[in-house]
Design a protein around this motif. Structure first.
Motif, PDB file in Angstrom:
ATOM      1  N   LEU A  54      45.221  47.469  26.935  1.00  9.76           N
ATOM      2  CA  LEU A  54      46.076  46.426  27.491  1.00  9.76           C
ATOM      3  C   LEU A  54      46.608  46.807  28.858  1.00  9.76           C
ATOM      4  O   LEU A  54      46.883  45.948  29.683  1.00  9.76           O
ATOM      5  N   GLN A  75      55.066  35.412  20.630  1.00  6.16           N
ATOM      6  CA  GLN A  75      53.992  35.644  21.602  1.00  6.16           C
ATOM      7  C   GLN A  75      52.647  35.850  20.903  1.00  6.16           C
ATOM      8  O   GLN A  75      51.613  35.356  21.367  1.00  6.16           O
ATOM      9  N   HIS A  83      49.543  33.237  21.645  1.00  7.77           N
ATOM     10  CA  HIS A  83      48.322  33.655  22.333  1.00  7.77           C
ATOM     11  C   HIS A  83      47.122  33.745  21.396  1.00  7.77           C
ATOM     12  O   HIS A  83      45.995  33.460  21.803  1.00  7.77           O
ATOM     13  N   CYS A  96      41.602  36.958  27.580  1.00  6.30           N
ATOM     14  CA  CYS A  96      42.887  37.299  28.196  1.00  6.30           C
ATOM     15  C   CYS A  96      44.040  36.951  27.257  1.00  6.30           C
ATOM     16  O   CYS A  96      44.979  37.738  27.089  1.00  6.30           O
ATOM     17  N   HIS A  97      43.978  35.780  26.631  1.00  5.13           N
ATOM     18  CA  HIS A  97      45.001  35.421  25.649  1.00  5.13           C
ATOM     19  C   HIS A  97      44.939  36.381  24.453  1.00  5.13           C
ATOM     20  O   HIS A  97      45.987  36.730  23.881  1.00  5.13           O
ATOM     21  N   ARG A 124      46.822  39.492  25.290  1.00 11.00           N
ATOM     22  CA  ARG A 124      48.273  39.293  25.254  1.00 11.00           C
ATOM     23  C   ARG A 124      48.777  39.238  23.812  1.00 11.00           C
ATOM     24  O   ARG A 124      49.893  39.680  23.515  1.00 11.00           O
TER      25      ARG A 124
END
Length: 377
Positions: A6, A259, A263, A345-346, A349
């Motif tokens: 990450l 979050q 995501h 990318c999500h 996250r």
């Protein structure tokens, strides 16, 4: 394990390659996760679905057999859920509840836990599924004004709409009753706002551009993400946060749960949108939404006028769409690769949010869900 991955993600595309590696396929991920939380989530809404009221509705819905009303396809989807997608939201709520465990404020109530999950959190998972199912049923309502003669008798469609409204409202009412029984004002506020988000998201989905009966919206990917959050991600994100509130976890843990739910579900939606463009085994071209992520990104790179021109060129007699021709045009551009990058990318996250939870089987299962929806052929 995830930290170095990450940290690379913060610098750019490194996270997009790394997040897709490893992990079992989706069906195996769901099966293993269900064992961790204590029972198959496919039976989560069974108490409601076997109620006398819904049984009466089901008897009425049987009258639609032989018609073309979409409520029948929705009902079949509940029975033949081969991809194990329908109960995904409740499963994630249970997994994140177990991954977080009890807070120091709730240690005296651990006797209410089964398989490391509070009974109130299991109720919340059922409520989440009921709300999602209710909106799936409501989405089966057809616009009577847009029907053609080939769609079947008008009375069948009108009856199907009545059943879709009645059964969807029944499920939603049951969810709201169970929500009140949790006796937690903040949880009620969170889930109520998620219902409002769903309504707003579906409104955006149905408010198409009127320009020459255009089949695609004039939006960029940022607007697409806002709409998808409302219609697909808000319910799971706020349910994950609510599960932490029920266990009296800190605001930081609640935010991390939110979050992850946000995501992961964004990745799930992007993965679904990409299937018509990345499947290798299918010989037939799959129909796809012209407002799906690859199409929206393709329009963003190409320009609105050129995109509309491609759509018109793909329309044959009677405005029948040649999806294969349109699919090839999108695959030749940057829309598909950009959508894959955005999906991963999500996913990165979502994994970043999990780092705040202690290592456990449940946390590993949540990570495997991310890996499953960010892996492409």
């Amino acid at each position: 394990m995830w930290g170095s991955l990450l940290r690379r993600g913060a610098r750019g595309a490194g996270c997009l390659r790394g997040v897709a590696s490893g992990g079992p396929p989706w069906s195996q991920v769901v099966s293993e996760a269900e064992k961790i939380v204590g029972y198959p989530t496919s039976f989560m809404s069974l108490r409601c679905l076997l109620s006398d009221e819904l049984s009466n509705i089901a008897m009425q819905v049987r009258k639609l057999v032989g018609t073309k009303h979409p409520l029948l396809d929705t009902a079949r989807g509940f029975v033949y859920d081969s991809r194990n997608n329908l109960q995904m939201r409740g499963l994630v709520v249970l997994l994140i509840s177990k991954a977080a465990g009890p807070s120091t404020a709730e240690l005296s109530f651990q006797h209410n836990m089964v398989s490391g999950i509070y009974s109130s959190q299991r109720s919340l998972a059922e409520i989440t599924e009921l709300i999602h199912t209710a909106f799936l049923v409501h989405r089966g309502i057809v616009n009577i004004g847009e029907l053609k003669s080939c769609d079947g008798p008008l009375k069948d469609m009108q009856f199907g709409n009545k059943m879709a409204v009645l059964s969807g409202d029944f499920l939603l009412a049951n969810a709201c009753t169970s929500l009140a029984q949790l006796q937690n004002t903040k949880v009620v506020e969170l889930i109520s706002s998620a219902i409002g988000d769903l309504v707003q998201g579906i409104y955006y989905e149905n408010s198409k551009s009127s320009e020459e009966n255009c089949l695609t919206d004039d939006i960029g990917i940022s607007t697409w993400k806002e709409h998808v959050f409302l219609s697909h991600s808000a319910l799971l994100a706020k349910s994950c946060q609510a599960a932490m509130e029920l266990a009296k976890h800190s605001a930081e843990i609640q935010d991390m749960a939110f979050q992850y739910g946000k995501h992961m579900s964004m990745s799930h939606k992007l993965h679904s949108d990409l299937q018509p463009f990345v499947k290798e085994s299918s010989s037939d071209t799959m129909a796809f939404s012209l407002n799906s992520a690859p199409a929206v990104l393709h329009q963003e790179f190409l320009g609105r006028e050129a995109w509309i021109k491609q759509i018109r060129e793909a329309q044959g007699k009677g405005n029948k769409m040649d999806y294969k021709k349109l699919q090839e045009a999108i695959k030749a551009g940057k829309g598909v690769t950009s959508a894959i990058d955005l999906c991963r990318c999500h996913g990165s996250r979502a994994l970043a949010a999990l780092e705040r939870f202690p290592p456990s089987e449940a946390r590993a299962a949540l990570a495997n869900i991310v890996y499953a929806v960010t892996r492409f052929p």
